[in-house]
Write a protein that holds these residues in place. Structure first.
Motif, mmCIF file in Angstrom:
data_model
loop_
_atom_site.group_PDB
_atom_site.id
_atom_site.type_symbol
_atom_site.label_atom_id
_atom_site.label_comp_id
_atom_site.label_asym_id
_atom_site.label_seq_id
_atom_site.Cartn_x
_atom_site.Cartn_y
_atom_site.Cartn_z
ATOM 1 N N VAL A 187 -20.231 21.851 -15.578
ATOM 2 C CA VAL A 187 -19.961 20.672 -16.393
ATOM 3 C C VAL A 187 -18.550 20.149 -16.128
ATOM 4 O O VAL A 187 -18.339 18.937 -15.978
ATOM 5 N N ARG A 188 -17.589 21.043 -16.033
ATOM 6 C CA ARG A 188 -16.202 20.620 -15.871
ATOM 7 C C ARG A 188 -15.992 19.897 -14.541
ATOM 8 O O ARG A 188 -15.380 18.824 -14.499
ATOM 9 N N LEU A 191 -17.821 16.442 -14.632
ATOM 10 C CA LEU A 191 -17.124 15.416 -15.405
ATOM 11 C C LEU A 191 -15.874 14.929 -14.681
ATOM 12 O O LEU A 191 -15.563 13.729 -14.692
ATOM 13 N N GLY A 194 -16.983 12.639 -11.886
ATOM 14 C CA GLY A 194 -17.404 11.347 -12.437
ATOM 15 C C GLY A 194 -16.222 10.483 -12.817
ATOM 16 O O GLY A 194 -16.220 9.265 -12.584
ATOM 17 N N ALA A 195 -15.186 11.115 -13.402
ATOM 18 C CA ALA A 195 -13.981 10.359 -13.755
ATOM 19 C C ALA A 195 -13.283 9.828 -12.506
ATOM 20 O O ALA A 195 -12.765 8.701 -12.502
ATOM 21 N N LEU A 235 -24.912 14.544 -13.559
ATOM 22 C CA LEU A 235 -23.968 14.398 -14.665
ATOM 23 C C LEU A 235 -22.740 13.599 -14.219
ATOM 24 O O LEU A 235 -22.240 12.745 -14.970
ATOM 25 N N ALA A 236 -22.260 13.861 -12.995
ATOM 26 C CA ALA A 236 -21.112 13.106 -12.474
ATOM 27 C C ALA A 236 -21.460 11.629 -12.335
ATOM 28 O O ALA A 236 -20.662 10.751 -12.704
ATOM 29 N N GLY A 238 -23.775 9.939 -13.960
ATOM 30 C CA GLY A 238 -23.909 9.346 -15.285
ATOM 31 C C GLY A 238 -22.568 9.097 -15.946
ATOM 32 O O GLY A 238 -22.370 8.064 -16.591
ATOM 33 N N THR A 239 -21.636 10.045 -15.773
ATOM 34 C CA THR A 239 -20.291 9.854 -16.325
ATOM 35 C C THR A 239 -19.605 8.653 -15.701
ATOM 36 O O THR A 239 -18.996 7.827 -16.387
ATOM 37 N N ALA A 240 -19.716 8.540 -14.361
ATOM 38 C CA ALA A 240 -19.100 7.409 -13.666
ATOM 39 C C ALA A 240 -19.717 6.090 -14.119
ATOM 40 O O ALA A 240 -19.003 5.111 -14.364
ATOM 41 N N LEU A 242 -21.167 5.400 -16.965
ATOM 42 C CA LEU A 242 -20.759 5.087 -18.337
ATOM 43 C C LEU A 242 -19.337 4.541 -18.369
ATOM 44 O O LEU A 242 -19.050 3.565 -19.076
ATOM 45 N N LEU A 243 -18.435 5.158 -17.593
ATOM 46 C CA LEU A 243 -17.046 4.709 -17.583
ATOM 47 C C LEU A 243 -16.882 3.374 -16.868
ATOM 48 O O LEU A 243 -15.962 2.605 -17.173
#
Length: 610
Positions: A187-188, A191, A194-195, A235-236, A238-240, A242-243
């Motif tokens: 997860v770490r 994320l 993705g950031a 997950l990466a 999806g994070t990207a 969303l941001l």
């Protein structure tokens, strides 16, 4: 004893890294100076004046607004959409720092972004698995590359393209982050990756050009990809996504406004892709050649099983750019030589890895310092001649330009526009105003609406509604008849004309206008009989601010409003709005069927999707 030696090497590496970062931060601070950071709002060098104006518009539009309508230039145009995709980081920074005045928030945002460059590259080297010495050297080389770009002053590295500089510095993260997620799925790491993707995409939309190369690296590691890796990559992504959503929606909502206005933009950007190869071959490009050569050495090391996978990705991108340099010619408004910059930053971790291995542990720091000196020596003359470490980003306008601004403040009113001849020539203009893009700051300084500037104009449909270098609304002044010129001045509600070129001055003299000649070659022509921003009875008044137009006393119907039509305007109370044809407007003006309604307000309500 061995442990003591290892500890001493680590301390030396940390001190070297800290010194490089602090020196870079101090030099970046010197670009601004305390007066700018304290909240003054001076002219900013290069395209940053245009960006600063747009940031101020979005701040005025409201909290977290990323798309607004600005009446200041071009007869009214949207700000913050597809035509401003390289200014997102500055906009978000100014929105986050709302407790500061707009000018101070903008300046502090730029300072913090520039200070990030070595930290981004250091993080990329860490994700790629480099040791402490290689990471410290990577940060040092990133500092050298950053200031090298400042010294060269090429259009593809201009400070106005700060978003592209940040996207290029983040490019190594796109590759090393993928490796990290594949090797350490979780997860770490997902994320964080993705950031990183969101940061690069927010910095500049053209970062998407790197994604095919990231995909190639993924295919090269496909044997290591299992269910855990796929979940982490999802997950990466999806994070990207969303941001990136706040940036993507305004871009999509205004994508239809972007056109191929190459004829106008070619006045400002004259670069071609084949210049990438030519620039690399010039002696003053020694730093670029050295970095790419070190990347090649890193590729050899990898072939021997001693390097990082990211080195191969850097070499692959370099080969990709070299191929395109010969086979593809992008439109000049894309400034294609900018695409060299990500390759250089990608080469930095490769160069650091090779240097650290050559330095053999404790000697790595000395090797890095020697490398930096060797790379800097050919550029001492360039650094000294441009005074890149002393030249601030703040450019005060010339005394004649300030006198012009004061004259316009005293002899014009907000009831009519000012037609001002901008300087869109070499070096992004500003030669006649004492500071690049001084015109971009005039609207807010004077609280007036202008036709002319800020240049370089964006590729939107209303981008041709300008006046620069003797070209008015896309046509040379010599091609206008007197009748056409008078009609255009009336249609755009021009109350004063400002020229700096002798040809433009002579043309308006032939039209029968009488100039007030000021210092610096400026001439100001009062234009009598400006009809106002709204048609109809003499009592009809129309005033525009960010995101709205207010009309009072409209005694007849329909009412013509002399701003560019945009379908995202809605009327309160609800009234039909259409586009009135105008031979000198690419979109037409706003026409409101107001019937018997005398007072109404038009508000800009952008749709989230086109």
């Amino acid at each position: 004893m061995e442990q003591d030696g290892t500890g001493a090497r680590r301390r030396a590496t940390f001190i070297f890294l800290l010194a490089a970062i602090l020196a870079h931060g101090a030099a970046v601070f010197g670009l601004f100076g305390p007066r700018t950071l304290a909240g003054a709002d001076p002219v900013i060098d290069g395209d940053l004046a245009v960006h600063q104006h747009r940031v101020a518009v979005l701040r005025e539009a409201g909290a977290w607004c990323t798309l607004a309508w600005d009446p200041s230039y071009m007869g009214g145009a949207p700000v913050g959409g597809a035509t401003d995709a390289d200014n997102r980081l500055g906009q978000y920074g100014a929105l986050l720092l709302r407790f500061l005045p707009p000018g101070a928030a903008w300046n502090w945002t730029l300072l913090l972004l520039f200070a990030l460059v070595p930290l981004l590259v250091h993080r990329a080297a860490l994700w790629a698995g480099s040791g402490p010495a290689a990471r410290a050297i990577a940060a040092w080389l990133a500092v050298l590359l950053f200031w090298y770009t400042r010294a060269q002053g090429q259009t593809y590295l201009a400070w106005g393209m700060y978003g592209w500089v940040l996207a290029a510095a983040a490019a190594p993260l796109l590759f090393s982050g993928l490796l990290r997620v594949i090797e350490r799925p979780g997860v770490r790491s997902a994320l964080a990756y993705g950031a990183a993707l969101a940061f690069a995409g927010t910095a500049h939309a053209l970062s998407a050009l790197l994604l095919p190369l990231v995909a190639l690296l993924f295919l090269a590691r496909i044997r290591q990809v299992g269910a855990r890796q796929l979940r982490a990559l999802a997950l990466a992504a999806g994070t990207a996504a969303l941001l990136l959503l706040p940036s993507a929606l305004p871009l999509l909502a205004t994508a239809g406004e972007v056109g191929r206005n190459a004829a106008a933009l070619s006045l400002y950007f004259q670069s071609n892709l084949d210049q990438v190869v030519l620039n690399l071959c010039r002696p003053e490009r020694g730093l670029a050649v050295a970095l790419l050569a070190l990347a090649g050495a890193g590729l050899i090391a990898r072939a021997l099983g001693r390097g990082q996978a990211e080195l191969a990705a850097a070499a692959l991108l370099t080969a990709f750019l070299a191929l395109f340099a010969w086979l593809v010619r992008f439109p000049p408004e894309l400034q294609p030589t900018r695409f060299l910059l990500p390759a250089l930053f990608l080469a930095v971790p490769a160069a650091a890895e090779v240097t650290a291995r050559a330095g053999r542990g404790g000697a790595a720091t000395a090797a890095a310092v020697a490398l930096g000196a060797a790379l800097a020596l050919p550029h001492v003359h360039t650094l000294a001649s441009t005074a890149c470490l002393r030249q601030p980003l703040v450019t005060e306008p010339s005394a004649p330009a300030l006198m012009l601004a004061e004259h316009l403040r005293q002899h014009t009113s907000a009831e009519a526009r000012i037609l001002i001849e901008d300087d869109g020539g070499g070096g992004f203009g500003g030669d006649h105003f004492g500071g690049p893009h001084f015109v971009a700051c005039l609207a807010r300084r004077l609280q007036r609406q202008l036709i002319g500037g800020p240049h370089p104009v964006t590729a939107c449909r209303v981008g041709e509604v300008g006046f620069a270098n003797g070209v008015l609304l896309g046509r040379p002044l010599g091609a206008w008849t007197d009748a056409e010129l008078r009609e255009a001045l009336a249609l755009y509600n021009i109350g004063a004309v400002v020229t700096w070129s002798p040809g433009a001055r002579a043309r308006f003299v032939r039209l029968g206008l009488f100039p007030a000649d000021l210092a610096g070659g400026f001439s100001v022509f009062p234009v009598a009989g400006a009809p106002g921003f709204a048609s109809g009875a003499p009592g009809t008044r129309a005033e525009a601010a960010v995101n709205e137009i207010r009309v009072r006393g409209a005694a007849s119907s329909p009412t013509l409003l002399r701003w560019q039509h945009d379908p995202r305007f809605v009327c309160e109370p609800p009234l039909p709005i259409s586009a009135a044809p105008n031979p000198y407007s690419p979109t037409g003006f706003i026409l409101v069927e107001n019937g018997g309604t005398a007072d109404f307000v038009l508000r800009f309500r952008p749709a989230l999707l086109p």
